[in-house]
Design a protein around this motif. Structure first.
Motif, PDB file in Angstrom:
ATOM      1  N   LYS A 266       8.047   7.502  14.804  1.00 17.33           N
ATOM      2  CA  LYS A 266       8.639   6.389  13.717  1.00 17.33           C
ATOM      3  C   LYS A 266       9.053   5.357  14.399  1.00 17.33           C
ATOM      4  O   LYS A 266       9.041   4.214  13.989  1.00 17.33           O
ATOM      5  CB  LYS A 266       9.549   6.946  12.858  1.00 17.33           C
ATOM      6  N   ASP A 267       9.792   5.254  15.707  1.00 18.35           N
ATOM      7  CA  ASP A 267      10.274   3.959  16.219  1.00 18.35           C
ATOM      8  C   ASP A 267       9.368   3.202  17.112  1.00 18.35           C
ATOM      9  O   ASP A 267       9.707   2.070  17.707  1.00 18.35           O
ATOM     10  CB  ASP A 267      11.333   4.475  17.362  1.00 18.35           C
ATOM     11  N   ASP A 268       8.069   3.531  16.933  1.00 15.22           N
ATOM     12  CA  ASP A 268       7.158   2.940  17.664  1.00 15.22           C
ATOM     13  C   ASP A 268       5.977   2.473  16.769  1.00 15.22           C
ATOM     14  O   ASP A 268       5.100   2.017  17.308  1.00 15.22           O
ATOM     15  CB  ASP A 268       6.279   3.976  18.854  1.00 15.22           C
ATOM     16  N   VAL A 269       6.174   2.375  15.467  1.00 17.01           N
ATOM     17  CA  VAL A 269       5.300   1.875  14.704  1.00 17.01           C
ATOM     18  C   VAL A 269       4.802   0.499  15.027  1.00 17.01           C
ATOM     19  O   VAL A 269       3.713   0.013  14.784  1.00 17.01           O
ATOM     20  CB  VAL A 269       5.908   1.813  13.459  1.00 17.01           C
ATOM     21  N   ASN A 270       5.730  -0.590  15.160  1.00 13.66           N
ATOM     22  CA  ASN A 270       5.417  -1.774  15.772  1.00 13.66           C
ATOM     23  C   ASN A 270       5.133  -2.028  17.130  1.00 13.66           C
ATOM     24  O   ASN A 270       4.973  -3.272  17.556  1.00 13.66           O
ATOM     25  CB  ASN A 270       6.702  -2.683  15.108  1.00 13.66           C
ATOM     26  N   ASN A 271       4.973  -0.976  17.852  1.00 14.17           N
ATOM     27  CA  ASN A 271       4.615  -1.103  19.376  1.00 14.17           C
ATOM     28  C   ASN A 271       3.309  -0.758  19.367  1.00 14.17           C
ATOM     29  O   ASN A 271       2.825   0.385  19.382  1.00 14.17           O
ATOM     30  CB  ASN A 271       5.617   0.003  20.236  1.00 14.17           C
ATOM     31  N   ILE A 272       2.375  -1.854  19.595  1.00 11.04           N
ATOM     32  CA  ILE A 272       0.919  -1.640  19.616  1.00 11.04           C
ATOM     33  C   ILE A 272       0.586  -1.037  20.777  1.00 11.04           C
ATOM     34  O   ILE A 272      -0.661  -0.264  21.001  1.00 11.04           O
ATOM     35  CB  ILE A 272       0.450  -2.982  19.616  1.00 11.04           C
ATOM     36  N   LEU A 273       1.377  -0.943  21.861  1.00  8.11           N
ATOM     37  CA  LEU A 273       0.877  -0.376  22.970  1.00  8.11           C
ATOM     38  C   LEU A 273       1.074   1.374  22.765  1.00  8.11           C
ATOM     39  O   LEU A 273       0.385   2.049  23.555  1.00  8.11           O
ATOM     40  CB  LEU A 273       1.700  -0.835  24.280  1.00  8.11           C
ATOM     41  N   ALA A 274       1.908   1.709  21.850  1.00  4.61           N
ATOM     42  CA  ALA A 274       1.909   3.214  21.680  1.00  4.61           C
ATOM     43  C   ALA A 274       0.817   3.869  21.153  1.00  4.61           C
ATOM     44  O   ALA A 274       0.662   5.136  20.934  1.00  4.61           O
ATOM     45  CB  ALA A 274       3.336   3.516  20.942  1.00  4.61           C
ATOM     46  N   GLY A 275       0.188   3.035  20.381  1.00  8.26           N
ATOM     47  CA  GLY A 275      -1.114   3.484  19.673  1.00  8.26           C
ATOM     48  C   GLY A 275      -0.722   4.484  18.738  1.00  8.26           C
ATOM     49  O   GLY A 275      -1.338   5.858  18.591  1.00  8.26           O
TER      50      GLY A 275
END
Length: 326
Positions: free
Chosen positions: A58-67
Motif C-alpha cells: 500500500k505504501d508503494d502505490v505511487n512508486n512506479i518502480l515497485a510495480g
C-alpha cells in the motif's frame, strides 16, 4: 480398442519415469529430468487473499518502480519457474568434490565478494548480495552437469562471480580484479575460457529466480526492521554454504530464513496469515529447514564470531549510508 488404451497408458508411464544420467565426453554429465507433477496451489501463491491479510504494497502505490500492479503475478511466475529447474542431488557423482569442498568454495565466495566494495553507492546495500545468490546457483548447476577436478574449483568460483556480476551489476568488476583475487594463479584467458564453458553448458540460461528474489518480498511481508533484515540475510548466506539446503527450493529457503530469524529474535507471532499468503507456506512446512538454518547459524557464530559481528557491523554501516542518501 482396449489394446490401444493399454498402449497409451504404457507410453504415458514411460514418459513420466525417471531417466538415467547420460555421461558425455570429457567427464561432463547431461542430466535429463523426468516430468514433474504440478505443485499445489498454496506453493505457487494461488491462495485467495482474505480480508485479514496485510496490504504490504500500500505504501508503494505511487512508486512506479515497485510495480504494484503486477508484483503478485510476478511472484506466482517465480514459483512456477523455480519448480521447473531444481538442483538435483549431484554430490555422489563427483569424484574429487565433496560437501566440505563446496562449503569452502561458497564461504570463499562470500568472503571475497564483491572484489571492489563501493560502500558509498546506496544501490549496493543489497546489490552485491543479489549476484552472490546467482553465483552460488550457477556453481550448483554446473557441478550437477559436470565432473570438476579439485584443482579447477577455484577457477569455477572466479568465473561464476564474473558471470553473476555481469548479469546483476550495472558496473561489474573487470576481469583483472578476479585475476588479482586469485593471486595470479589464473590469468585472464583462463577465467574467460571457463566463463565461456559454463555459459555453453548452461545453455546461456541465467534468468532464474534465486533465493534473493524471494527474500526481498518475504522480508517486506514480515514487516522486518533493520536488525531482522540483516539477520535474515546472514541466515541465508550461512545456508548457502550448506549442500543439504540445496534440496529446498529457493522460496522455501527464503521463507525458512524469515522464520528462523524471527525465532532467534524471539518475535511473536513467528508466523501469521500475511506471511503464509505471500510465501505460500504454512508454519509446519518451514519448520524443518528453519531449524537447520538455526543450527548452522549457531555453529557459524561460535566458530566465526568475529566474521559474524563484522557482517552485522558492515550491514549497519551500509544501511546508515543508505538512510543518509549518500
Amino acid at each position: 480398442m482396449m489394446i490401444k488404451e493399454a498402449e497409451k497408458k504404457i507410453t504415458v508411464s514411460k514418459a513420466l519415469a525417471p531417466r538415467k544420467v547420460i555421461t558425455a565426453k570429457r567427464g561432463r554429465r547431461k542430466v535429463i529430468r523426468a516430468k514433474r507433477h504440478e505443485p499445489k496451489a498454496s506453493a505457487i501463491g494461488l491462495l485467495k487473499k482474505k480480508k485479514y491479510i496485510s496490504e504490504i504494497d500500500k505504501d508503494d502505490v505511487n512508486n512506479i518502480l515497485a510495480g504494484v500492479e503486477y508484483v503478485e503475478d510476478l511472484y506466482k511466475f517465480y514459483k512456477l519457474e523455480e519448480i521447473s529447474s531444481p538442483i538435483g542431488d549431484y554430490m555422489d557423482q563427483q569424484t574429487e568434490i565433496d560437501v566440505h569442498r563446496r562449503l569452502a568454495l561458497v564461504e570463499w565466495l562470500i568472503g571475497v565478494h564483491p572484489p571492489k566494495v563501493k560502500i558509498l553507492v546506496p544501490s549496493l546495500v543489497k546489490g552485491p548480495i543479489r549476484d552472490l545468490f546467482l553465483a552460488v546457483h550457477i556453481v550448483d548447476r554446473y557441478l550437477e552437469l559436470n565432473l570438476v577436478a579439485l584443482k579447477d574449483l577455484l577457477l569455477l568460483g572466479l568465473s561464476v562471480m564474473l558471470i553473476a556480476g555481469k548479469y546483476e551489476e550495472d558496473y561489474p568488476p573487470a576481469v583483472e580484479e578476479y585475476v588479482t583475487i586469485s593471486f595470479g594463479r589464473y590469468n585472464r584467458e583462463q577465467i574467460l575460457g571457463m566463463e565461456k564453458l559454463i555459459l555453453e553448458d548452461l545453455g546461456w540460461s541465467l534468468t532464474v529466480p534465486t533465493t534473493y528474489h524471494f527474500l526481498v518480498r518475504f522480508i517486506k511481508a514480515a514487516g522486518a526492521d533493520n536488525e531482522m533484515e540483516n539477520l535474515v540475510f546472514f541466515m541465508a548466506e550461512v545456508g548457502l554454504m550448506q549442500y543439504e539446503i540445496t534440496r529446498y527450493c529457493p522460496s522455501m529457503f527464503a521463507a525458512s530464513a524469515i522464520y528462523a530469524a524471527k525465532l532467534h529474535l524471539k518475535m511473536t507471532p513467528v508466523w501469521n496469515e500475511t506471511l503464509e499468503f505471500h510465501t505460500g507456506y504454512s508454519e509446519p512446512e518451514v519448520t524443518e529447514c528453519a531449524q537447520k538454518l538455526l543450527s548452522f547459524h549457531s555453529e557459524a557464530v561460535d566458530h566465526h564470531r568475529i566474521a559474524y559481528w563484522s557482517y552485522m557491523s558492515r550491514a549497519r554501516t551500509m544501511q546508515l549510508y543508505y538512510n543518509q542518501g549518500i
